[in-house]
Design a protein around this motif. Structure first.
Motif, mmCIF file in Angstrom:
data_model
loop_
_atom_site.group_PDB
_atom_site.id
_atom_site.type_symbol
_atom_site.label_atom_id
_atom_site.label_comp_id
_atom_site.label_asym_id
_atom_site.label_seq_id
_atom_site.Cartn_x
_atom_site.Cartn_y
_atom_site.Cartn_z
ATOM 1 N N LEU A 33 15.450 0.458 -8.368
ATOM 2 C CA LEU A 33 15.572 1.902 -8.594
ATOM 3 C C LEU A 33 14.251 2.621 -8.311
ATOM 4 O O LEU A 33 14.256 3.734 -7.762
ATOM 5 C CB LEU A 33 16.023 2.179 -10.034
ATOM 6 C CG LEU A 33 17.452 1.735 -10.376
ATOM 7 C CD1 LEU A 33 17.744 1.976 -11.851
ATOM 8 C CD2 LEU A 33 18.472 2.462 -9.494
ATOM 9 N N LEU A 34 13.132 1.992 -8.673
ATOM 10 C CA LEU A 34 11.827 2.577 -8.371
ATOM 11 C C LEU A 34 11.617 2.654 -6.866
ATOM 12 O O LEU A 34 11.115 3.666 -6.348
ATOM 13 C CB LEU A 34 10.723 1.741 -9.021
ATOM 14 C CG LEU A 34 9.274 2.203 -8.747
ATOM 15 C CD1 LEU A 34 9.057 3.628 -9.242
ATOM 16 C CD2 LEU A 34 8.276 1.239 -9.402
ATOM 17 N N PHE A 35 11.997 1.600 -6.156
ATOM 18 C CA PHE A 35 11.899 1.586 -4.692
ATOM 19 C C PHE A 35 12.698 2.744 -4.095
ATOM 20 O O PHE A 35 12.206 3.482 -3.231
ATOM 21 C CB PHE A 35 12.418 0.246 -4.171
ATOM 22 C CG PHE A 35 12.519 0.153 -2.674
ATOM 23 C CD1 PHE A 35 11.420 -0.205 -1.915
ATOM 24 C CD2 PHE A 35 13.719 0.422 -2.023
ATOM 25 C CE1 PHE A 35 11.505 -0.285 -0.528
ATOM 26 C CE2 PHE A 35 13.815 0.344 -0.645
ATOM 27 C CZ PHE A 35 12.709 -0.016 0.102
ATOM 28 N N VAL A 36 13.933 2.926 -4.557
ATOM 29 C CA VAL A 36 14.787 4.008 -4.050
ATOM 30 C C VAL A 36 14.168 5.363 -4.364
ATOM 31 O O VAL A 36 14.157 6.267 -3.518
ATOM 32 C CB VAL A 36 16.204 3.899 -4.658
ATOM 33 C CG1 VAL A 36 17.041 5.125 -4.293
ATOM 34 C CG2 VAL A 36 16.896 2.625 -4.193
ATOM 35 N N ALA A 37 13.628 5.515 -5.576
ATOM 36 C CA ALA A 37 13.021 6.789 -5.980
ATOM 37 C C ALA A 37 11.807 7.120 -5.120
ATOM 38 O O ALA A 37 11.610 8.280 -4.716
ATOM 39 C CB ALA A 37 12.627 6.737 -7.454
ATOM 40 N N ILE A 38 10.989 6.114 -4.811
ATOM 41 C CA ILE A 38 9.800 6.342 -3.976
ATOM 42 C C ILE A 38 10.215 6.745 -2.563
ATOM 43 O O ILE A 38 9.668 7.690 -1.985
ATOM 44 C CB ILE A 38 8.905 5.096 -3.951
ATOM 45 C CG1 ILE A 38 8.318 4.828 -5.339
ATOM 46 C CG2 ILE A 38 7.773 5.264 -2.932
ATOM 47 C CD1 ILE A 38 7.578 3.505 -5.454
ATOM 48 N N GLU A 39 11.211 6.038 -2.020
ATOM 49 C CA GLU A 39 11.677 6.383 -0.674
ATOM 50 C C GLU A 39 12.259 7.801 -0.655
ATOM 51 O O GLU A 39 12.019 8.568 0.291
ATOM 52 C CB GLU A 39 12.735 5.383 -0.191
ATOM 53 C CG GLU A 39 12.229 3.972 0.015
ATOM 54 C CD GLU A 39 11.211 3.843 1.141
ATOM 55 O OE1 GLU A 39 10.887 4.856 1.796
ATOM 56 O OE2 GLU A 39 10.720 2.721 1.356
ATOM 57 N N TYR A 40 13.010 8.157 -1.683
ATOM 58 C CA TYR A 40 13.576 9.508 -1.750
ATOM 59 C C TYR A 40 12.452 10.543 -1.776
ATOM 60 O O TYR A 40 12.532 11.575 -1.084
ATOM 61 C CB TYR A 40 14.453 9.649 -2.994
ATOM 62 C CG TYR A 40 15.019 11.037 -3.163
ATOM 63 C CD1 TYR A 40 16.154 11.442 -2.460
ATOM 64 C CD2 TYR A 40 14.401 11.966 -4.014
ATOM 65 C CE1 TYR A 40 16.665 12.723 -2.592
ATOM 66 C CE2 TYR A 40 14.903 13.251 -4.150
ATOM 67 C CZ TYR A 40 16.037 13.625 -3.442
ATOM 68 O OH TYR A 40 16.526 14.895 -3.573
ATOM 69 N N PHE A 94 3.488 -3.726 -6.012
ATOM 70 C CA PHE A 94 4.276 -4.429 -4.999
ATOM 71 C C PHE A 94 5.443 -3.571 -4.524
ATOM 72 O O PHE A 94 5.731 -3.504 -3.324
ATOM 73 C CB PHE A 94 4.794 -5.751 -5.564
ATOM 74 C CG PHE A 94 5.546 -6.566 -4.552
ATOM 75 C CD1 PHE A 94 4.865 -7.304 -3.601
ATOM 76 C CD2 PHE A 94 6.925 -6.582 -4.541
ATOM 77 C CE1 PHE A 94 5.552 -8.040 -2.649
ATOM 78 C CE2 PHE A 94 7.621 -7.314 -3.592
ATOM 79 C CZ PHE A 94 6.935 -8.052 -2.648
ATOM 80 N N VAL A 95 6.129 -2.915 -5.454
ATOM 81 C CA VAL A 95 7.248 -2.037 -5.087
ATOM 82 C C VAL A 95 6.756 -0.895 -4.201
ATOM 83 O O VAL A 95 7.388 -0.543 -3.197
ATOM 84 C CB VAL A 95 7.951 -1.483 -6.341
ATOM 85 C CG1 VAL A 95 8.995 -0.439 -5.956
ATOM 86 C CG2 VAL A 95 8.611 -2.610 -7.124
ATOM 87 N N LEU A 96 5.602 -0.314 -4.546
ATOM 88 C CA LEU A 96 5.027 0.763 -3.740
ATOM 89 C C LEU A 96 4.695 0.268 -2.330
ATOM 90 O O LEU A 96 4.969 0.953 -1.336
ATOM 91 C CB LEU A 96 3.773 1.318 -4.412
ATOM 92 C CG LEU A 96 3.013 2.413 -3.645
ATOM 93 C CD1 LEU A 96 3.911 3.624 -3.409
ATOM 94 C CD2 LEU A 96 1.742 2.807 -4.401
ATOM 95 N N ALA A 97 4.105 -0.937 -2.239
ATOM 96 C CA ALA A 97 3.774 -1.503 -0.926
ATOM 97 C C ALA A 97 5.031 -1.728 -0.095
ATOM 98 O O ALA A 97 5.064 -1.438 1.113
ATOM 99 C CB ALA A 97 3.010 -2.815 -1.103
ATOM 100 N N GLU A 98 6.088 -2.232 -0.730
ATOM 101 C CA GLU A 98 7.357 -2.419 -0.021
ATOM 102 C C GLU A 98 7.912 -1.079 0.452
ATOM 103 O O GLU A 98 8.396 -0.958 1.583
ATOM 104 C CB GLU A 98 8.385 -3.099 -0.946
ATOM 105 C CG GLU A 98 8.158 -4.573 -1.167
ATOM 106 C CD GLU A 98 8.734 -5.421 -0.042
ATOM 107 O OE1 GLU A 98 9.099 -4.851 1.015
ATOM 108 O OE2 GLU A 98 8.814 -6.652 -0.200
ATOM 109 N N PHE A 213 12.765 -9.628 -6.312
ATOM 110 C CA PHE A 213 12.773 -8.355 -5.589
ATOM 111 C C PHE A 213 12.242 -8.534 -4.166
ATOM 112 O O PHE A 213 12.782 -7.950 -3.221
ATOM 113 C CB PHE A 213 11.930 -7.321 -6.330
ATOM 114 C CG PHE A 213 11.763 -6.024 -5.580
ATOM 115 C CD1 PHE A 213 12.781 -5.088 -5.549
ATOM 116 C CD2 PHE A 213 10.588 -5.753 -4.892
ATOM 117 C CE1 PHE A 213 12.640 -3.898 -4.836
ATOM 118 C CE2 PHE A 213 10.433 -4.568 -4.181
ATOM 119 C CZ PHE A 213 11.471 -3.641 -4.156
ATOM 120 N N ALA A 214 11.196 -9.336 -4.003
ATOM 121 C CA ALA A 214 10.629 -9.586 -2.676
ATOM 122 C C ALA A 214 11.672 -10.209 -1.754
ATOM 123 O O ALA A 214 11.784 -9.829 -0.575
ATOM 124 C CB ALA A 214 9.406 -10.491 -2.788
#
Length: 231
Positions: A33-40, A94-98, A213-214
């Motif tokens: 969800l954090l990954f999706v939020a950052i991309e959004y 790590f999520v931010l880097a992805e 997650f990775a």
């Protein structure tokens, strides 16, 4: 220096094992969800385009090298840090880097294919179904897939060599490479899930979530690339 032995969660009582698994998958969902939020945020704010242009204008090896460095430090911190704050910081980094490394691929999928967002959604659903199926296999069989560790290590080394060679010599890795990498990501998910069941100590659910997650992100990346190549 004496190494502290940590009892695997598999040797704990049923309640502790269930709590560890719940915490791990809760953190995995949180990371997604954090990954999706950052991309959004990247795309809604308009900075995704300059980010994609900047990343594609430099050698992809620099981007890949930076990502590998962040991944290594984040994974190590999540697995060795005693502080929960440090473990969460590692997962967040790590999520931010992805999220950053995904920007060029998502930008191309959204604006340079016929299906756009539908293509991304389809790739996400295939990845979710793959994760669910492999997780089900690991929990249903209760088999210890730790033997995959050595195979995965060498397979990832060969994959990195192939990617570096493609960048240096300017050739395309093609559709079959994406298919092979999806299979490799699936094996990694099976390996990570097996470790969650059998080998992680009960206080390392953040590190377990990061590893899983990775692998999920790797599968999503190559499923999306495969779909894009056929669009």
């Amino acid at each position: 220096m004496e190494t502290t032995y940590r009892v695997p969660v598999a040797e704990r009582d049923a309640s502790t094992r269930a709590d560890f698994i719940l915490r791990t998958y809760t953190h995995l969902i949180g990371a997604i969800l954090l990954f999706v939020a950052i991309e959004y945020a990247f795309f809604a704010s308009g900075i995704a385009q300059p980010m994609a242009e900047a990343m594609t204008s430099v050698s992809w090896l620099l981007v890949l090298g930076g990502f590998v460095a962040v991944s290594w430090f984040a994974s190590r911190a999540a697995m060795t840090a005693e502080s929960k704050a440090a473990q969460y910081a590692a997962l967040g980094a790590f999520v931010l880097a992805e999220a950053i490394i995904f920007v060029p691929l998502l930008f191309m999928a959204m604006y340079y294919t016929n299906s756009g967002m539908e293509l991304i959604n389809d790739a996400a659903w295939v990845t979710i179904l793959g994760l669910a199926g492999l997780t089900g296999i690991a929990f249903w069989t209760r088999k210890d897939f730790s033997f995959l560790g050595g195979i995965l290590k060498w397979a990832f080394i060969l994959a990195i060599v192939a990617i570096v060679s493609a960048v240096l010599f300017g050739f395309s890795l093609g559709t079959w490479f994406s298919v092979l990498m999806i299979g490799l990501a699936g094996a990694a998910i099976l390996y990570d899930t097996s470790n969650i069941i059998h080998h992680y100590p009960e206080d390392r659910y953040v590190g377990a979530a990061l590893a899983l997650f990775a692998s999920v992100a790797l599968m999503f990346w190559y499923v999306l690339r495969l779909f894009m190549s056929r669009d």
